[in-house]
Design a protein around this motif. Structure first.
Motif, short mmCIF file in Angstrom:
data_model
loop_
_atom_site.label_atom_id
_atom_site.label_comp_id
_atom_site.label_asym_id
_atom_site.label_seq_id
_atom_site.Cartn_x
_atom_site.Cartn_y
_atom_site.Cartn_z
N ASP A 161 55.49 42.18 -6.28
CA ASP A 161 54.86 41.88 -4.99
C ASP A 161 53.35 41.67 -5.07
OD1 ASP A 161 57.32 42.09 -3.58
OD2 ASP A 161 57.13 44.27 -3.57
N VAL A 162 52.93 40.84 -6.01
CA VAL A 162 51.50 40.50 -6.14
C VAL A 162 51.29 39.21 -5.36
CG1 VAL A 162 49.56 40.20 -7.70
CG2 VAL A 162 51.54 41.55 -8.42
N LEU A 163 50.93 39.35 -4.10
CA LEU A 163 50.94 38.22 -3.19
C LEU A 163 50.00 37.09 -3.61
CD1 LEU A 163 51.91 37.03 -0.47
CD2 LEU A 163 49.97 38.20 0.61
N ASP A 164 48.73 37.42 -3.83
CA ASP A 164 47.76 36.35 -4.09
C ASP A 164 48.09 35.57 -5.36
OD1 ASP A 164 47.13 38.45 -5.80
OD2 ASP A 164 44.98 38.45 -5.36
N ALA A 165 48.50 36.28 -6.41
CA ALA A 165 48.83 35.61 -7.66
C ALA A 165 50.10 34.78 -7.53
CB ALA A 165 48.99 36.64 -8.78
N LYS A 189 44.75 46.57 10.75
CA LYS A 189 45.78 45.54 10.72
C LYS A 189 45.28 44.22 11.31
CE LYS A 189 48.67 47.87 8.49
NZ LYS A 189 48.88 47.51 7.06
N LYS A 190 44.42 44.30 12.32
CA LYS A 190 43.84 43.07 12.85
C LYS A 190 42.94 42.41 11.81
CE LYS A 190 44.11 44.22 17.77
NZ LYS A 190 43.39 44.70 18.96
N LYS A 191 42.25 43.21 11.04
CA LYS A 191 41.44 42.68 9.95
C LYS A 191 42.35 42.06 8.89
CE LYS A 191 37.88 43.98 6.59
NZ LYS A 191 37.04 45.09 6.06
N ASP A 192 43.45 42.75 8.57
CA ASP A 192 44.42 42.21 7.61
C ASP A 192 44.99 40.88 8.10
OD1 ASP A 192 44.05 44.38 5.97
OD2 ASP A 192 45.90 45.41 6.58
N PHE A 193 45.22 40.79 9.39
CA PHE A 193 45.76 39.56 9.97
C PHE A 193 44.81 38.39 9.72
CE2 PHE A 193 46.40 36.47 13.35
CZ PHE A 193 47.78 36.34 13.38
N ARG A 194 43.53 38.62 9.95
CA ARG A 194 42.55 37.56 9.73
C ARG A 194 42.48 37.18 8.25
NH1 ARG A 194 39.15 36.87 14.08
NH2 ARG A 194 38.76 34.84 13.11
N THR A 195 42.60 38.18 7.38
CA THR A 195 42.59 37.90 5.94
C THR A 195 43.82 37.08 5.55
OG1 THR A 195 41.39 39.96 5.47
CG2 THR A 195 42.60 38.94 3.64
N CYS A 214 46.53 31.60 4.42
CA CYS A 214 47.38 30.49 4.87
C CYS A 214 46.57 29.20 4.98
CB CYS A 214 47.99 30.81 6.23
SG CYS A 214 49.21 32.14 6.24
N ILE A 215 45.39 29.30 5.54
CA ILE A 215 44.54 28.12 5.70
C ILE A 215 44.12 27.56 4.34
CG2 ILE A 215 42.28 27.34 6.54
CD1 ILE A 215 42.64 29.28 8.90
N GLU A 216 43.84 28.44 3.40
CA GLU A 216 43.48 27.99 2.05
C GLU A 216 44.61 27.21 1.41
OE1 GLU A 216 42.26 31.33 -0.25
OE2 GLU A 216 40.46 31.71 0.95
N VAL A 217 45.84 27.67 1.63
CA VAL A 217 47.00 26.95 1.08
C VAL A 217 47.09 25.55 1.69
CG1 VAL A 217 49.52 26.89 0.94
CG2 VAL A 217 48.31 29.05 0.59
N CYS A 218 46.90 25.47 3.00
CA CYS A 218 46.94 24.16 3.67
C CYS A 218 45.83 23.25 3.16
CB CYS A 218 46.81 24.35 5.18
SG CYS A 218 48.21 25.18 5.96
N GLU A 219 44.65 23.79 3.02
CA GLU A 219 43.52 22.99 2.54
C GLU A 219 43.75 22.51 1.12
OE1 GLU A 219 39.73 24.80 5.03
OE2 GLU A 219 40.33 25.79 3.17
N HIS A 220 44.27 23.39 0.29
CA HIS A 220 44.47 23.07 -1.12
C HIS A 220 45.50 21.96 -1.31
CE1 HIS A 220 44.52 23.85 -5.45
NE2 HIS A 220 45.83 23.79 -5.40
N ASN A 221 46.46 21.89 -0.40
CA ASN A 221 47.58 20.94 -0.56
C ASN A 221 47.59 19.83 0.48
OD1 ASN A 221 49.38 22.42 -2.70
ND2 ASN A 221 48.80 24.00 -1.24
N GLN A 222 46.50 19.68 1.23
CA GLN A 222 46.53 18.76 2.37
C GLN A 222 46.71 17.30 1.96
OE1 GLN A 222 43.96 16.52 3.49
NE2 GLN A 222 42.66 16.80 1.70
N LYS A 223 46.34 16.93 0.74
CA LYS A 223 46.48 15.53 0.32
C LYS A 223 47.94 15.14 0.12
CE LYS A 223 41.96 15.01 -1.90
NZ LYS A 223 41.23 14.70 -3.16
#
Length: 199
Positions: A69-73, A121-127, A132-141
């Motif tokens: 369960d190493v999410l970021d990696a 948890k609200k801070k975790d939500f923003r993180t 999620c946004i980084e994934v979209c940006e990375h793959n937007q092309k």
């Protein structure tokens, strides 16, 4: 093992002509390194290692870090494999889990409501949303539709809040609604930079 891996990386990169032959000999050591980082509670070191070192066996390491369960990696390796939809879905799953924990805390009797958990948890939500946004940006092309998957999820959260009837801490609940509304606006604004929609 860390020092051994560093020596292996240096040697392999210096002998690129024989890379395939040498790599087969050390692949198990590289896999062991990732496994040990997981088991020794050094999970925060895994992603930096994967980013700077292209020699880790991708599929084997992905299997290991998913098990621990190493999410970021895991998200990083999914994207490296070109599995952008899986990367976003994993990110959204984490976002949804955090959102549910916020709601669970808000539904507790006033005497049991925990301000610290709410804030954390609200801070975790923003993180998680930022991931999620980084994934979209990375793959937007290649995967423009990922933005709309994420946007739909945020609207779903908003719809859930509108139906909510068990909230005991109204102030914290209103804070969550305002934050989510702002998150949706911010996401729409970000999307205009990539998918050409109008806010």
């Amino acid at each position: 093992v860390d020092l051994i891996v560093k020596d292996i990386n240096k040697e392999l990169l210096e002998n690129e002509n024989n890379l395939d032959e040498e790599y087969d000999k050390v692949k198990d050591i590289l896999k062991l390194h990732i496994t040990l980082l997981c088991k020794e509670n050094r999970k925060d070191e895994i992603l930096p290692n994967l980013k700077i070192n292209p020699l880790y066996p991708l599929d084997d390491c992905l299997s290991i870090i998913k098990e621990h369960d190493v999410l970021d990696a895991t998200i990083f390796l999914y994207q490296k494999k070109g599995a952008s939809q899986e990367a976003l879905q994993l990110s959204i799953n984490s976002l949804s889990s955090t959102f549910q924990r916020i709601k669970d805390n808000l539904q507790k009797p006033t005497s049991e409501f925990n301000d610290n958990i709410d804030t954390m948890k609200k801070k975790d939500f923003r993180t998680n949303l930022a991931i999620c946004i980084e994934v979209c940006e990375h793959n937007q092309k290649t995967e423009e539709g990922l933005w709309f998957v994420l946007l739909d999820q945020l609207y779903m959260f908003s719809y859930e809040l509108k139906k909510e009837t068990k909230i005991t801490n109204v102030y914290a609940f209103n804070q969550l609604k305002e934050q989510l509304s702002q998150d949706i606006k911010d996401l729409l604004e970000t999307m205009t930079n990539y998918v050409g929609i109008k806010s």
